[in-house]
Design a protein around this motif. Structure first.
Motif, PDB file in Angstrom:
ATOM      1  N   PHE A   1      59.820  74.028  39.352  1.00  0.00           N
ATOM      2  CA  PHE A   1      60.958  73.656  40.180  1.00  0.00           C
ATOM      3  C   PHE A   1      61.865  72.739  39.373  1.00  0.00           C
ATOM      4  O   PHE A   1      61.404  71.772  38.778  1.00  0.00           O
ATOM      5  CB  PHE A   1      60.452  72.965  41.444  1.00  0.00           C
ATOM      6  N   TYR A   2      63.152  73.029  39.353  1.00  0.00           N
ATOM      7  CA  TYR A   2      64.037  72.331  38.417  1.00  0.00           C
ATOM      8  C   TYR A   2      64.118  70.821  38.688  1.00  0.00           C
ATOM      9  O   TYR A   2      64.464  70.043  37.793  1.00  0.00           O
ATOM     10  CB  TYR A   2      65.436  72.960  38.447  1.00  0.00           C
ATOM     11  N   LEU A   3      63.767  70.381  39.884  1.00  0.00           N
ATOM     12  CA  LEU A   3      63.755  68.943  40.175  1.00  0.00           C
ATOM     13  C   LEU A   3      62.423  68.286  39.842  1.00  0.00           C
ATOM     14  O   LEU A   3      62.282  67.072  39.967  1.00  0.00           O
ATOM     15  CB  LEU A   3      64.068  68.707  41.659  1.00  0.00           C
ATOM     16  N   LYS A   4      61.435  69.078  39.418  1.00  0.00           N
ATOM     17  CA  LYS A   4      60.108  68.549  39.120  1.00  0.00           C
ATOM     18  C   LYS A   4      59.650  68.961  37.725  1.00  0.00           C
ATOM     19  O   LYS A   4      58.477  69.191  37.484  1.00  0.00           O
ATOM     20  CB  LYS A   4      59.088  69.031  40.163  1.00  0.00           C
ATOM     21  N   GLN A   5      60.579  69.006  36.791  1.00  0.00           N
ATOM     22  CA  GLN A   5      60.255  69.451  35.439  1.00  0.00           C
ATOM     23  C   GLN A   5      59.336  68.471  34.714  1.00  0.00           C
ATOM     24  O   GLN A   5      58.615  68.840  33.803  1.00  0.00           O
ATOM     25  CB  GLN A   5      61.539  69.621  34.629  1.00  0.00           C
ATOM     26  N   GLU A   6      59.369  67.202  35.120  1.00  0.00           N
ATOM     27  CA  GLU A   6      58.650  66.201  34.349  1.00  0.00           C
ATOM     28  C   GLU A   6      57.151  66.219  34.600  1.00  0.00           C
ATOM     29  O   GLU A   6      56.384  65.624  33.857  1.00  0.00           O
ATOM     30  CB  GLU A   6      59.197  64.797  34.681  1.00  0.00           C
ATOM     31  N   ALA A   7      56.720  66.883  35.657  1.00  0.00           N
ATOM     32  CA  ALA A   7      55.315  66.809  36.051  1.00  0.00           C
ATOM     33  C   ALA A   7      54.502  67.938  35.451  1.00  0.00           C
ATOM     34  O   ALA A   7      54.885  69.098  35.518  1.00  0.00           O
ATOM     35  CB  ALA A   7      55.200  66.842  37.570  1.00  0.00           C
ATOM     36  N   LYS A   8      53.354  67.585  34.879  1.00  0.00           N
ATOM     37  CA  LYS A   8      52.459  68.620  34.348  1.00  0.00           C
ATOM     38  C   LYS A   8      51.851  69.417  35.495  1.00  0.00           C
ATOM     39  O   LYS A   8      51.741  70.625  35.441  1.00  0.00           O
ATOM     40  CB  LYS A   8      51.367  67.965  33.502  1.00  0.00           C
ATOM     41  N   THR A   9      51.424  68.706  36.535  1.00  0.00           N
ATOM     42  CA  THR A   9      50.952  69.361  37.746  1.00  0.00           C
ATOM     43  C   THR A   9      51.693  68.752  38.926  1.00  0.00           C
ATOM     44  O   THR A   9      52.070  67.582  38.901  1.00  0.00           O
ATOM     45  CB  THR A   9      49.437  69.170  37.950  1.00  0.00           C
ATOM     46  N   SER A  10      51.921  69.527  39.954  1.00  0.00           N
ATOM     47  CA  SER A  10      52.610  69.041  41.134  1.00  0.00           C
ATOM     48  C   SER A  10      52.235  69.933  42.309  1.00  0.00           C
ATOM     49  O   SER A  10      51.813  71.084  42.131  1.00  0.00           O
ATOM     50  CB  SER A  10      54.126  69.044  40.931  1.00  0.00           C
ATOM     51  N   LEU A  11      52.397  69.409  43.508  1.00  0.00           N
ATOM     52  CA  LEU A  11      52.169  70.237  44.682  1.00  0.00           C
ATOM     53  C   LEU A  11      53.154  71.402  44.718  1.00  0.00           C
ATOM     54  O   LEU A  11      52.808  72.501  45.148  1.00  0.00           O
ATOM     55  CB  LEU A  11      52.313  69.388  45.955  1.00  0.00           C
ATOM     56  N   GLU A  12      54.381  71.161  44.248  1.00  0.00           N
ATOM     57  CA  GLU A  12      55.381  72.219  44.236  1.00  0.00           C
ATOM     58  C   GLU A  12      54.956  73.376  43.342  1.00  0.00           C
ATOM     59  O   GLU A  12      55.116  74.546  43.707  1.00  0.00           O
ATOM     60  CB  GLU A  12      56.740  71.665  43.766  1.00  0.00           C
TER      61      GLU A  12
END
Length: 504
Positions: A290-301
């Motif tokens: 998700f383009y707003l969550k690029q920084e996370a290696k893992t995420s709920l998204e």
């Protein structure tokens, strides 16, 4: 083996020989072949989330699984890999070395599928499969069946849709300014009436007007323990809004549903799988972050994207299986090597990612060459693993191209972040002596020098923006094969090549 079996055996990624592949995967009785590629699919995450899946990946896993489909060249970008998978040959034959190609006279990069004679039908692109030099599985299937197979490819990106289709059938892709579906005049004289009618219904609005929330309670997610269990909620239109609205939309899992919708509509309207001629559907989904969550290696998204794609795959598989029967169906799914769109920070703070500023080092290389050959612009461009020298000035100066290439290579070997550098002359020699090329190389389009980066390094431009070229920790992808008669769950540990090994 019949000509048809040989053609069908080139489905893309291909086993130990044409005979083995045709006998095990496909047969003359296949009414419909569905080839699915998933951008940025990570097999480790599929394994991690497998118990949560609802029937898409699990259904595919009931067939044959190949964990190691290996590319024979270093990563460049997704376009090159798609061209390789669907043509069954490497870049030195199919001619696609990246999503863009460099023109030295104009000093600019243009789209790799640019074709001035083609025009977009419902968009402003001038693209076609013409620059793809080799034929694809779709082309061979169409040729061997005298143009009778109905062939459709679907992707949001016109590059991917056309590379899958090759020179045949109907590639359908998304207009990134309107969100509507388009095609190219290279493949059709006009937009299919059914596609025009479908666009008129504004089908994308049903997804833009939704909220994207975690499909299950947050505690259900494997990632919840590491990223927190509070869940998420986005209004899709609000989250994507802006100049890149539809590009942003492609990073939301509803886009995969949108792709599936038009693929199923194509099966219905084009009457695919309705007769004894083998028809072909090619679909490209995405698991990009998700383009707003690029920084996370893992995420709920990201985990939610996997869970939702699983349901999308289930819907697609159930529809095609109900239409033609499992015994008359062959489905192939594979992922891609992951290509960095933005800088992804590691969860472990002791692991660092490093930027390789291609424009900076291009200027330094030019200054270095000036010290030997005079005050000229010796370097035209440095980007995406290719360095283009000014061959016209080199010739005017009476210098040998190979000598300047070697001098440039000497300098570039001193730059931090580079793992390997070679000249185009070395690539030519390597191919004609061993037949093996470790770079995505094509004589007329590649640079005078080719380079690859060290692990955890990524390339940036003058504005420190990642170009998408980076080092890769893997050179292989996984593949699932489903359908046909009497196929039981099986894992094949044999490393197979991402190109066709047998003759047509």
């Amino acid at each position: 083996m019949s000509s048809l079996k040989k053609t069908i055996s080139i489905i893309s990624f291909l086993l130990l020989s044409a005979t083995v592949f045709a006998d095990k995967l496909l047969s003359d009785s296949s009414k419909l072949v569905v080839i699915i590629t998933v951008e940025d699919m990570n097999q480790e995450l599929i394994d991690k989330y497998f118990n949560e899946f609802d029937g898409g990946f699990k259904r595919l896993a009931s067939g044959t699984y190949y964990p190691n489909v290996e590319f024979q060249y270093l990563p460049t970008d997704y376009a090159t890999d798609i061209a390789t998978l669907f043509s069954g040959t490497n870049p030195n034959f199919h001619g696609i070395i990246g999503s863009k190609r460099f023109f030295s006279k104009e000093l600019k990069y243009i789209h790799s599928l640019t074709d001035p004679d083609a025009k977009g039908l419902n968009d402003d692109w001038h693209l076609s499969g013409k620059p793809l030099l080799s034929t694809t599985y779709a082309d061979r299937l169409s040729e061997d069946r005298h143009g009778l197979p109905k062939i459709v490819s679907v992707a949001t990106d016109p590059t991917i849709a056309m590379l899958m289709a090759g020179h045949s059938g109907l590639p359908i892709y998304m207009n990134n300014l309107t969100g509507e579906w388009s095609t190219s005049s290279y493949y059709a004289d006009a937009m299919p009436k059914w596609l025009e009618e479908y666009n008129a219904e504004k089908p994308i609005d049903q997804y833009l007007d939704r909220n994207w929330e975690n499909i299950y309670p947050a505690a259900y997610y494997v990632s919840a323990s590491s990223v927190g269990g509070t869940g998420f909620s986005y209004n899709v239109r609000g989250a994507c809004n802006g100049l890149k609205m539809f590009q942003n939309f492609t990073t939301i899992p509803y886009c995969n549903d949108y792709i599936c919708d038009v693929a199923l509509k194509a099966i219905e309207k084009e009457k695919m799988g309705n007769d004894m001629t083998t028809d072909l559907l090619m679909v490209n989904f995405s698991l990009s972050r998700f383009y707003l969550k690029q920084e996370a290696k893992t995420s709920l998204e990201l985990e939610d994207s996997y869970l939702r794609l699983d349901k999308t795959l289930k819907r697609l598989l159930e529809n095609v299986e109900n239409k033609v029967g499992k015994e008359n169906l062959t489905v192939v799914l594979t992922g891609s090597r992951t290509y960095m769109r933005n800088v992804t920070q590691a969860t472990n703070k002791r692991i660092e990612y490093n930027a390789f500023n291609a424009d900076k080092y291009s200027a330094l290389l030019n200054s270095y060459l000036m010290a030997f050959y005079g005050q000229k612009k010796w370097v035209l461009s440095c980007k995406n693993g290719n360095i283009y020298l000014n061959r016209e000035e080199i010739e005017k100066a009476g210098q040998k191209l190979t000598d300047v290439q070697k001098k440039a290579m000497e300098f570039f070997y001193l730059i931090p972040g580079l793992q390997n550098v070679c000249t185009s002359a070395q690539m030519e020699e390597a191919f004609y002596t061993t037949g093996v090329l470790h770079y995505a190389y094509y004589r007329d389009l590649s640079g005078d020098l080719l380079y690859c980066l060290m692990p955890r390094w990524y390339e940036t431009d003058l504005n420190d923006t990642p170009t998408g070229f980076f080092s890769s920790y893997t050179n292989s992808v996984s593949m699932y094969i489903y359908g046909g008669k009497n196929r039981t769950p099986e894992t094949k540990d044999t490393v197979i090549k991402a190109t066709f090994l047998g003759e047509r």
